[in-house]
Scaffold this motif. Structure first.
Motif, PDB file in Angstrom:
ATOM      1  N   ASP A 132       0.844  -1.193   0.000  1.00  0.00           N
ATOM      2  CA  ASP A 132       0.000   0.000   0.000  1.00  0.00           C
ATOM      3  C   ASP A 132       0.883   1.248   0.000  1.00  0.00           C
ATOM      4  OD1 ASP A 132      -2.828   1.232   0.556  1.00  0.00           O
ATOM      5  OD2 ASP A 132      -1.465   2.196   1.988  1.00  0.00           O
ATOM      6  N   ARG A 133       0.598   2.194  -0.890  1.00  0.00           N
ATOM      7  CA  ARG A 133       1.453   3.358  -1.061  1.00  0.00           C
ATOM      8  C   ARG A 133       1.629   4.137   0.240  1.00  0.00           C
ATOM      9  NH1 ARG A 133       5.124   3.988  -4.385  1.00  0.00           N
ATOM     10  NH2 ARG A 133       3.754   3.457  -6.121  1.00  0.00           N
ATOM     11  N   ALA A 134       0.564   4.309   0.999  1.00  0.00           N
ATOM     12  CA  ALA A 134       0.666   5.066   2.246  1.00  0.00           C
ATOM     13  C   ALA A 134       1.522   4.327   3.271  1.00  0.00           C
ATOM     14  CB  ALA A 134      -0.727   5.332   2.806  1.00  0.00           C
ATOM     15  N   ASP A 135       1.351   3.007   3.365  1.00  0.00           N
ATOM     16  CA  ASP A 135       2.139   2.227   4.327  1.00  0.00           C
ATOM     17  C   ASP A 135       3.623   2.259   3.978  1.00  0.00           C
ATOM     18  OD1 ASP A 135      -0.164   1.551   5.684  1.00  0.00           O
ATOM     19  OD2 ASP A 135      -0.402  -0.388   4.680  1.00  0.00           O
ATOM     20  N   VAL A 136       3.920   2.111   2.697  1.00  0.00           N
ATOM     21  CA  VAL A 136       5.319   2.119   2.278  1.00  0.00           C
ATOM     22  C   VAL A 136       5.936   3.492   2.499  1.00  0.00           C
ATOM     23  CG1 VAL A 136       6.886   1.830   0.324  1.00  0.00           C
ATOM     24  CG2 VAL A 136       4.955   0.266   0.609  1.00  0.00           C
ATOM     25  N   ALA A 137       5.180   4.549   2.223  1.00  0.00           N
ATOM     26  CA  ALA A 137       5.694   5.909   2.378  1.00  0.00           C
ATOM     27  C   ALA A 137       6.096   6.194   3.820  1.00  0.00           C
ATOM     28  CB  ALA A 137       4.655   6.921   1.912  1.00  0.00           C
ATOM     29  N   MET A 138       5.395   5.589   4.773  1.00  0.00           N
ATOM     30  CA  MET A 138       5.735   5.806   6.179  1.00  0.00           C
ATOM     31  C   MET A 138       7.099   5.217   6.535  1.00  0.00           C
ATOM     32  SD  MET A 138       2.076   5.075   8.043  1.00  0.00           S
ATOM     33  CE  MET A 138       2.801   5.286   9.674  1.00  0.00           C
ATOM     34  N   ARG A 139       7.579   4.271   5.733  1.00  0.00           N
ATOM     35  CA  ARG A 139       8.881   3.642   5.975  1.00  0.00           C
ATOM     36  C   ARG A 139       9.969   4.131   5.021  1.00  0.00           C
ATOM     37  NH1 ARG A 139       8.695  -1.174   8.802  1.00  0.00           N
ATOM     38  NH2 ARG A 139       6.730  -1.412   9.902  1.00  0.00           N
ATOM     39  N   ASP A 140       9.588   4.865   3.993  1.00  0.00           N
ATOM     40  CA  ASP A 140      10.549   5.265   2.957  1.00  0.00           C
ATOM     41  C   ASP A 140      11.149   6.627   3.304  1.00  0.00           C
ATOM     42  OD1 ASP A 140      12.057   5.146   0.707  1.00  0.00           O
ATOM     43  OD2 ASP A 140      10.388   5.165  -0.715  1.00  0.00           O
ATOM     44  N   HIS A 141      11.885   6.653   4.400  1.00  0.00           N
ATOM     45  CA  HIS A 141      12.507   7.894   4.854  1.00  0.00           C
ATOM     46  C   HIS A 141      13.712   7.556   5.714  1.00  0.00           C
ATOM     47  CE1 HIS A 141      11.224   7.541   9.071  1.00  0.00           C
ATOM     48  NE2 HIS A 141      10.121   7.019   8.579  1.00  0.00           N
ATOM     49  N   ASP A 142      14.468   8.599   6.065  1.00  0.00           N
ATOM     50  CA  ASP A 142      15.586   8.413   6.987  1.00  0.00           C
ATOM     51  C   ASP A 142      15.530   9.520   8.019  1.00  0.00           C
ATOM     52  OD1 ASP A 142      16.470  10.645   5.649  1.00  0.00           O
ATOM     53  OD2 ASP A 142      18.357   9.781   4.972  1.00  0.00           O
ATOM     54  N   GLY A 143      16.658   9.796   8.681  1.00  0.00           N
ATOM     55  CA  GLY A 143      16.661  10.782   9.751  1.00  0.00           C
ATOM     56  C   GLY A 143      16.396  12.196   9.305  1.00  0.00           C
ATOM     57  N   ARG A 144      16.419  12.451   8.002  1.00  0.00           N
ATOM     58  CA  ARG A 144      16.126  13.792   7.488  1.00  0.00           C
ATOM     59  C   ARG A 144      14.761  13.878   6.831  1.00  0.00           C
ATOM     60  NH1 ARG A 144      22.116  15.383   5.374  1.00  0.00           N
ATOM     61  NH2 ARG A 144      22.826  16.317   7.311  1.00  0.00           N
ATOM     62  N   GLY A 145      13.943  12.832   6.944  1.00  0.00           N
ATOM     63  CA  GLY A 145      12.592  12.897   6.432  1.00  0.00           C
ATOM     64  C   GLY A 145      12.376  12.081   5.175  1.00  0.00           C
ATOM     65  N   PRO A 146      11.210  12.288   4.502  1.00  0.00           N
ATOM     66  CA  PRO A 146      10.880  11.516   3.293  1.00  0.00           C
ATOM     67  C   PRO A 146      11.978  11.619   2.252  1.00  0.00           C
ATOM     68  CG  PRO A 146       9.001  12.810   4.028  1.00  0.00           C
ATOM     69  CD  PRO A 146      10.173  13.261   4.855  1.00  0.00           C
ATOM     70  N   ALA A 147      12.232  10.477   1.593  1.00  0.00           N
ATOM     71  CA  ALA A 147      13.362  10.469   0.659  1.00  0.00           C
ATOM     72  C   ALA A 147      13.075   9.769  -0.652  1.00  0.00           C
ATOM     73  CB  ALA A 147      14.573   9.822   1.325  1.00  0.00           C
ATOM     74  N   GLY A 148      12.022   8.968  -0.767  1.00  0.00           N
ATOM     75  CA  GLY A 148      11.835   8.221  -2.002  1.00  0.00           C
ATOM     76  C   GLY A 148      10.418   7.722  -2.198  1.00  0.00           C
ATOM     77  N   ARG A 149      10.249   6.855  -3.205  1.00  0.00           N
ATOM     78  CA  ARG A 149       8.946   6.269  -3.532  1.00  0.00           C
ATOM     79  C   ARG A 149       9.199   4.832  -3.967  1.00  0.00           C
ATOM     80  NH1 ARG A 149       5.323   6.025  -7.983  1.00  0.00           N
ATOM     81  NH2 ARG A 149       6.947   6.866  -9.344  1.00  0.00           N
ATOM     82  N   ALA A 150       9.109   3.901  -3.028  1.00  0.00           N
ATOM     83  CA  ALA A 150       9.449   2.506  -3.297  1.00  0.00           C
ATOM     84  C   ALA A 150       8.277   1.748  -3.896  1.00  0.00           C
ATOM     85  CB  ALA A 150       9.894   1.821  -2.009  1.00  0.00           C
ATOM     86  N   LEU A 151       8.610   0.662  -4.593  1.00  0.00           N
ATOM     87  CA  LEU A 151       7.599  -0.248  -5.122  1.00  0.00           C
ATOM     88  C   LEU A 151       6.892  -0.978  -3.988  1.00  0.00           C
ATOM     89  CD1 LEU A 151       6.316  -1.951  -7.452  1.00  0.00           C
ATOM     90  CD2 LEU A 151       8.309  -3.459  -7.260  1.00  0.00           C
ATOM     91  N   ALA A 152       7.668  -1.451  -3.022  1.00  0.00           N
ATOM     92  CA  ALA A 152       7.123  -2.210  -1.894  1.00  0.00           C
ATOM     93  C   ALA A 152       8.208  -2.301  -0.838  1.00  0.00           C
ATOM     94  CB  ALA A 152       6.686  -3.607  -2.338  1.00  0.00           C
ATOM     95  N   LEU A 153       7.825  -2.779   0.339  1.00  0.00           N
ATOM     96  CA  LEU A 153       8.769  -3.023   1.421  1.00  0.00           C
ATOM     97  C   LEU A 153       8.587  -4.439   1.923  1.00  0.00           C
ATOM     98  CD1 LEU A 153       9.964  -0.785   4.257  1.00  0.00           C
ATOM     99  CD2 LEU A 153       8.975  -2.990   4.863  1.00  0.00           C
TER     100      LEU A 153
END
Length: 481
Positions: free
Chosen positions: A22-43
């Motif tokens: 799910d795009r929203a679920d993946v987006a919550m994990r697709d970041h690092d210590g400086r915030g959002p960083a990408g747009r993954a296919l899946a996790l």
């Protein structure tokens, strides 16, 4: 094969609960210590080394780039996807076993998903600790990927110095699992290949487990904050304190007045160490630590004896001293990043120089930056005892939006000064990732890039992660958001 078929193959390995699409679920994990960083296919969240090997084989078969991800505390976007929507994030968070302490060998065998706090909690039961001191709580795999240092590098070194062996999964159809190193302190029986995997952001393979060396927890420690009248005397004090205290000197941290004030102004729980700070040009946080043969009073007396000569006379170098046997002064040091974020847009530079160059560099670089950009504030701080400096610049909220492109231009300007004028490093301990790969391309000689690319291809024939260390155009393989 379609995305649906890829997802089905991955679900068959890890189960539906451990594959996020799910795009929203993946987006919550697709970041690092400086915030959002990408747009993954899946996790995908494998639970063991065997599952990781199978996931890597499937990804190789499908032509999908895998990006390993730890606790998401990094600062160079190495654990985040790019913007293509085609990369697969591979989280190591479920690899929390083993977590076994060997008190006699003074080592810990740990899974890559074990966090620093979990490791230290287990080690503390045996009077031990892993001596990488950080404000964040990274995973073991992430610390190895970045070769983390920290505030007590001066005494204990970085992860590289405290690592005996790793378990590494390569890319490719076979998903080969290699053990590099042994769980003994002395190893001189061949090439130490594990060293090639440390600090590469996972590009040489995915670390799934490791054996780390531990240190005895100090029985006593005393910390002092020194208010200096002249920042240029940092190296003089460092040499004197090392001469007097030797290996009992466990930390030598620097703070500019602007960084010091940012922490105090925006973190209300902190207490101001000095009644008045006027005239203080720089601050040093020094720590002495020792075993049970000493006590706190002895350490404090030794500290006072060594500092006293620098507080005498009209030309005294140390204007004031605050002493603490607990964590109050460390809380001030660790609050600086929070204070800076609350004050404006932070332009962070993680650099390293020869220890004797730190004071001169920061003085000249500060003057250069403020001459060209008077609205900026230079809020540098860091591990000056080992030559590491967070030369952070702040665009304050009251100055309005930060001009487009200014942050990247300033980071490159600082990096060029460090590397070209001082022979230093543009990345002291954050590693190389999409946010600073341009500096790697510019400042790493082409012959070294070619050699690094050959080594990377031997370890990982199918590329892993965001950065290619060879000279191939970065834009073709690792878009930088």
């Amino acid at each position: 094969m379609t995305t649906g078929a890829l997802i089905a193959r991955l679900v068959a390995v890890v189960g539906p609960a451990h594959l996020l699409t799910d795009r929203a679920d993946v987006a919550m994990r697709d970041h690092d210590g400086r915030g959002p960083a990408g747009r993954a296919l899946a996790l995908v969240r494998p639970g063991c080394t065997a599952e990781i090997a199978r996931v890597m084989a499937i990804a190789a078969d499908e032509g999908v780039r895998v990006v390993p991800q730890g606790a998401r505390t990094g600062l160079v976007a190495g654990g985040a996807a790019d913007d293509s929507g085609s990369m697969l994030l591979l989280s190591l968070e479920r690899l929390t076993s083993p977590l076994a302490i060997d008190p006699v060998n003074r080592t810990a065998r740990v899974g890559a998903g074990v966090t620093l706090s979990q490791l230290n909690a287990a080690a503390a039961e045996h009077g031990l600790f892993f001596p990488i001191d950080l404000g964040a709580d990274p995973s073991v795999g992430g610390m190895i990927a970045a070769n983390t240092g920290g505030a007590r590098f001066l005494r204990y070194g970085d992860v590289r110095r405290n690592l005996l062996s790793i378990e590494l999964v390569s890319g490719g159809a076979d998903g080969e699992v290699r053990t590099l190193g042994r769980d003994c302190w002395k190893q001189n029986d061949g090439m130490d290949l594990k060293q090639l995997a440390i600090g590469t952001g996972g590009a040489m393979g995915i670390v799934t487990a490791a054996t780390l060396t531990l240190q005895p927890r100090p029985a006593h420690a005393v910390t002092a904050l020194l208010a200096l009248t002249d920042a240029m005397v940092i190296d003089r004090l460092l040499v004197a304190f090392e001469h007097d205290w030797g290996m009992m000197l466990t930390a030598f941290e620097g703070m500019s007045p602007a960084a010091y004030e940012a922490a105090l102004r925006h973190v209300p729980r902190l207490r101001r160490p000095f009644a008045a700070d006027a005239g203080h040009r720089y601050f040093l946080l020094v720590e002495l630590a020792a075993g049970a043969a000493f006590d706190g009073a002895m350490l404090e007396e030794a500290l006072g004896t060594a500092i006293a000569p620098f507080m005498e006379g009209d030309a005294a170098l140390v204007a004031d001293v605050a002493v603490d046997r607990h964590d109050g002064l460390w809380a001030l040091r660790h609050a600086i990043p929070e204070g800076l974020r609350a004050s404006g847009s932070v332009i962070g530079c993680d650099v390293a120089l020869r220890r004797g160059d730190v004071a001169a560099f920061r003085a000249a670089m500060t003057a250069e930056v403020l001459r060209d950009h008077p609205d900026l504030r230079v809020c540098d701080f860091g591990h000056v005892g080992d030559g590491g400096l967070h030369f952070n610049m702040l665009w304050p909220h009251e100055a309005g939006p930060i001009p487009p492109g200014l942050a990247d231009a300033l980071r490159m300007q600082v990096s060029a000064t460090v590397v070209e004028r001082h022979g230093g490093s543009f990345s002291a301990e954050h590693g190389v990732g999409p946010r600073n790969v341009a500096a790697y391309r510019r400042f790493t000689p082409s012959a070294v890039q070619r050699l690094a690319g050959h080594v990377q291809s031997l370890f990982a024939p199918v590329p892993i992660g965001r950065v290619a260390f060879g000279p191939a155009a970065e834009e073709e393989t690792c878009p930088t958001n």
